[in-house]
Design a protein around this motif. Sequence first.
Motif, PDB file in Angstrom:
ATOM      1  N   LEU A  54       0.828  -1.209   0.000  1.00  0.00           N
ATOM      2  CA  LEU A  54       0.000   0.000   0.000  1.00  0.00           C
ATOM      3  C   LEU A  54       0.857   1.252   0.000  1.00  0.00           C
ATOM      4  N   MET A  55       1.881   1.264   0.822  1.00  0.00           N
ATOM      5  CA  MET A  55       2.724   2.449   0.957  1.00  0.00           C
ATOM      6  C   MET A  55       3.560   2.720  -0.283  1.00  0.00           C
ATOM      7  N   MET A  56       3.942   1.680  -1.010  1.00  0.00           N
ATOM      8  CA  MET A  56       4.738   1.889  -2.214  1.00  0.00           C
ATOM      9  C   MET A  56       3.952   2.640  -3.282  1.00  0.00           C
ATOM     10  N   SER A  57       2.628   2.503  -3.258  1.00  0.00           N
ATOM     11  CA  SER A  57       1.793   3.310  -4.146  1.00  0.00           C
ATOM     12  C   SER A  57       1.536   4.694  -3.555  1.00  0.00           C
ATOM     13  N   PHE A  58       1.178   4.749  -2.282  1.00  0.00           N
ATOM     14  CA  PHE A  58       0.807   6.028  -1.679  1.00  0.00           C
ATOM     15  C   PHE A  58       1.962   7.028  -1.671  1.00  0.00           C
ATOM     16  N   ILE A  59       3.194   6.549  -1.493  1.00  0.00           N
ATOM     17  CA  ILE A  59       4.311   7.487  -1.423  1.00  0.00           C
ATOM     18  C   ILE A  59       4.508   8.216  -2.747  1.00  0.00           C
ATOM     19  N   SER A  60       4.071   7.583  -3.839  1.00  0.00           N
ATOM     20  CA  SER A  60       4.169   8.238  -5.140  1.00  0.00           C
ATOM     21  C   SER A  60       3.319   9.504  -5.189  1.00  0.00           C
ATOM     22  N   LEU A  61       2.181   9.484  -4.513  1.00  0.00           N
ATOM     23  CA  LEU A  61       1.343  10.687  -4.449  1.00  0.00           C
ATOM     24  C   LEU A  61       2.093  11.862  -3.842  1.00  0.00           C
ATOM     25  N   GLY A  62       2.942  11.577  -2.869  1.00  0.00           N
ATOM     26  CA  GLY A  62       3.705  12.659  -2.241  1.00  0.00           C
ATOM     27  C   GLY A  62       4.888  13.096  -3.074  1.00  0.00           C
ATOM     28  N   ILE A  63       5.753  12.155  -3.434  1.00  0.00           N
ATOM     29  CA  ILE A  63       7.006  12.499  -4.110  1.00  0.00           C
ATOM     30  C   ILE A  63       6.761  13.106  -5.478  1.00  0.00           C
ATOM     31  N   VAL A  64       5.960  12.445  -6.308  1.00  0.00           N
ATOM     32  CA  VAL A  64       5.796  12.891  -7.688  1.00  0.00           C
ATOM     33  C   VAL A  64       5.037  14.201  -7.764  1.00  0.00           C
ATOM     34  N   THR A  65       4.086  14.420  -6.863  1.00  0.00           N
ATOM     35  CA  THR A  65       3.361  15.695  -6.866  1.00  0.00           C
ATOM     36  C   THR A  65       4.314  16.868  -6.670  1.00  0.00           C
ATOM     37  N   VAL A  66       5.194  16.759  -5.703  1.00  0.00           N
ATOM     38  CA  VAL A  66       6.129  17.857  -5.436  1.00  0.00           C
ATOM     39  C   VAL A  66       7.095  18.039  -6.607  1.00  0.00           C
ATOM     40  N   LEU A  67       7.629  16.959  -7.136  1.00  0.00           N
ATOM     41  CA  LEU A  67       8.566  17.063  -8.259  1.00  0.00           C
ATOM     42  C   LEU A  67       7.890  17.626  -9.504  1.00  0.00           C
ATOM     43  N   TRP A  68       6.645  17.263  -9.722  1.00  0.00           N
ATOM     44  CA  TRP A  68       5.908  17.763 -10.878  1.00  0.00           C
ATOM     45  C   TRP A  68       5.766  19.285 -10.825  1.00  0.00           C
ATOM     46  N   VAL A  69       5.443  19.790  -9.659  1.00  0.00           N
ATOM     47  CA  VAL A  69       5.313  21.243  -9.511  1.00  0.00           C
ATOM     48  C   VAL A  69       6.666  21.925  -9.665  1.00  0.00           C
ATOM     49  N   LEU A  70       7.704  21.349  -9.064  1.00  0.00           N
ATOM     50  CA  LEU A  70       9.013  21.997  -9.104  1.00  0.00           C
ATOM     51  C   LEU A  70       9.588  22.057 -10.514  1.00  0.00           C
ATOM     52  N   TYR A  71       9.590  20.917 -11.212  1.00  0.00           N
ATOM     53  CA  TYR A  71      10.198  20.923 -12.547  1.00  0.00           C
ATOM     54  C   TYR A  71       9.625  19.890 -13.512  1.00  0.00           C
ATOM     55  N   GLY A  72       8.820  18.950 -13.038  1.00  0.00           N
ATOM     56  CA  GLY A  72       8.351  17.874 -13.901  1.00  0.00           C
ATOM     57  C   GLY A  72       7.479  18.352 -15.040  1.00  0.00           C
ATOM     58  N   PHE A  73       6.540  19.239 -14.766  1.00  0.00           N
ATOM     59  CA  PHE A  73       5.662  19.749 -15.815  1.00  0.00           C
ATOM     60  C   PHE A  73       6.474  20.487 -16.877  1.00  0.00           C
ATOM     61  N   SER A  74       7.488  21.200 -16.451  1.00  0.00           N
ATOM     62  CA  SER A  74       8.353  21.906 -17.400  1.00  0.00           C
ATOM     63  C   SER A  74       9.105  20.933 -18.295  1.00  0.00           C
ATOM     64  N   LEU A  75       9.661  19.857 -17.712  1.00  0.00           N
ATOM     65  CA  LEU A  75      10.412  18.881 -18.500  1.00  0.00           C
ATOM     66  C   LEU A  75       9.511  18.144 -19.487  1.00  0.00           C
ATOM     67  N   ALA A  76       8.290  17.858 -19.085  1.00  0.00           N
ATOM     68  CA  ALA A  76       7.403  17.070 -19.936  1.00  0.00           C
ATOM     69  C   ALA A  76       6.695  17.910 -20.991  1.00  0.00           C
ATOM     70  N   PHE A  77       6.277  19.123 -20.627  1.00  0.00           N
ATOM     71  CA  PHE A  77       5.421  19.892 -21.525  1.00  0.00           C
ATOM     72  C   PHE A  77       5.912  21.314 -21.793  1.00  0.00           C
ATOM     73  N   GLY A  78       7.139  21.600 -21.418  1.00  0.00           N
ATOM     74  CA  GLY A  78       7.704  22.896 -21.732  1.00  0.00           C
ATOM     75  C   GLY A  78       8.171  22.985 -23.177  1.00  0.00           C
ATOM     76  N   THR A  79       8.814  24.088 -23.514  1.00  0.00           N
ATOM     77  CA  THR A  79       9.323  24.305 -24.864  1.00  0.00           C
ATOM     78  C   THR A  79      10.271  23.182 -25.254  1.00  0.00           C
ATOM     79  N   ASP A  80      10.056  22.618 -26.435  1.00  0.00           N
ATOM     80  CA  ASP A  80      10.848  21.481 -26.877  1.00  0.00           C
ATOM     81  C   ASP A  80      12.317  21.844 -27.050  1.00  0.00           C
ATOM     82  N   ALA A  81      13.191  20.914 -26.642  1.00  0.00           N
ATOM     83  CA  ALA A  81      14.633  21.064 -26.830  1.00  0.00           C
ATOM     84  C   ALA A  81      15.159  19.794 -27.472  1.00  0.00           C
ATOM     85  N   GLY A  82      15.399  19.840 -28.775  1.00  0.00           N
ATOM     86  CA  GLY A  82      15.966  18.704 -29.481  1.00  0.00           C
ATOM     87  C   GLY A  82      15.050  17.517 -29.617  1.00  0.00           C
ATOM     88  N   SER A  83      13.755  17.704 -29.457  1.00  0.00           N
ATOM     89  CA  SER A  83      12.745  16.647 -29.593  1.00  0.00           C
ATOM     90  C   SER A  83      12.807  15.595 -28.499  1.00  0.00           C
TER      91      SER A  83
END
Length: 449
Positions: A54-83
Motif C-alpha cells: 500500500l505504501m509503495m503506491s501512496f508514497i508516489s502521491l507525495g514524491i511525484v506531486t512535489v517534483l511535478w510542480v518543481l520541474y516535472g511539468f516543465s520537462l514534460a510539456f515545456g518548450t521542446d529542446a531537441g525533440s
Amino acid sequence: MPPGITTLAADTPTLSAANTGFMLICSALVMLMTPALAFFYGGMVRVKSTLNMLMMSFISLGIVTVLWVLYGFSLAFGTDAGSVIGWSQDFLGLSGIGVTELWDGYTIPVYVFAVFQLMFAVLTPALISGALADRVKFTSWALFITLWVTVVYFPVAHWVWGAGGWLFELGVIDFAGGTAVHINAGAAALGVILVIGKRVGFKKDPMRPHSLPLVMLGAGLLWFGWFGFNAGSWLGNDDGVGAVMFVNTQVATAAAMLAWLAYEKIRHGAFTTLGAASGAVAGLVAITPAGGAVSPLGAIAVGAIAGVLCAMAVGLKYKFGYDDSLDVVGVHLVGGIIGSLLVGLFATGGVQSDAKGLFYGGGLDQLGKQAVGVFAVLAYSLVVSALLAFLVDKILGMRVDEDAEISGIDQVEHAETAYDFSGAGGGAASRTAAPAPGPAAPTNKKVDA
C-alpha cells in the motif's frame, strides 16, 4: 510565453466551464486510481507485505506531486529542446501561469491540464511497485521514484505527448498512455527485478494472494477511475471523441475479462476471481493507447486479444526465471505493447485522426510507427531503470535482508501490521474473564493484559 499557453482574447479559444469541470472530475478519477492500485496490489501479496505494498503506491502521491510542480511539468510539456525534453521557465513551480491562461488550442486552463497530467505521472511509478513486492527497502524505493520520474517518465512523456517530442512528431498514436505509462512502467519493472533478484522462496514457497476481495475492490476502482484516465485524455467534450473512448474503454475491458477467464478455464479448469480482475486490468491497459483510434468492434478485438495473450504472458516468469511478483510485466508491458501495435491494424481513420490501420486500407505505415514507439520506450526504460536500480543499490541497498523478508517487510519497514488478530474472538471482557476452576493464583501475580 512558452508554447502551450494562449490568453483569453477575441481570436483565441475561450474558457469552457463545462470542459474545465469535466477535466477536473477526470483528474480526480485518475488520482483515485493510485489508491485503487494500492488495494489491488495489497490484496495480491501475503499478509506480511500488505502495508508495504500500500505504501509503495501512496508514497508516489507525495514524491511525484512535489517534483511535478518543481520541474516535472516543465520537462514534460515545456518548450521542446531537441525533440527529447521540454523546458520552460514559466512552468517551474507553476509560478508563471495565470489563472486565465488556456492550454494551447483548448478551452481549459493550463492549471487543469497540469493537474490532469500530474495524476498520470503519479500512477506510473506506482505501477512498477507490483513487480518488487516483499523485498525492497522503503527509503530505496522513494529514492528510486525520485530518480526514475526525473530521467525516465518526464522525458518519455515529452516524446509521446509534448509539442515537438520525437514520437509525437513521428505520428505515433498513444491516446492515453500505452507507451508513456504502461510500456514505460512494465519495462522499468523488468529492469529493476533483473538487478535486485528473486524473492526468498520463489518457485518453492506458496505466495498466494491473501485477500481476493481486496483485489476485486482495487480492480473495480481501477476500472471506474480509468474512464477519467482515458476519456479525459481528449481534454474536452466538444466533438464526441472522448465519448467514443469512454465506450471503447468499457467494451475492451469486458472483452478482455471474458477472454482471460475462458483461457483460464481451458488451461487450468477454473474461473478465478484473480483471473477476472487481472483480465479486466489487461483490457484497460490495451485499450488505453488504442481507444481513440478504433471502433467498438475493434475495441472488442483489442480486449480479447490482450486478455488471452496477457494470461499467457504471466507464466513466462516461471519459464525464464525473473520474479515479477504481481505480473506487472505480463499485464502492463505486454498489454501496452499489444494495444499500441493493434492501432496499426484496427485504426479506422474516423475518430481521433485520419490514420488508418492495415485492416482499414492504411497499409503498414501506422503499424511501423507504432512499433518504433513501442520499442524505443521499452529499450530506454528497461536500460535506464536497471541502471538506476543498480545506482540506488550501491548507495542505500535496494533489498531488505533475508531475515526481514522472511519475517515480514511490514513490521521491519513500517513497524505495523495490516491486521491485528490479538483481540479476535472477543473484546476486553473476554481477556479478563474469571479463570477456570482450579488452584487459586497467588494474589501478587501480575495478570497479562
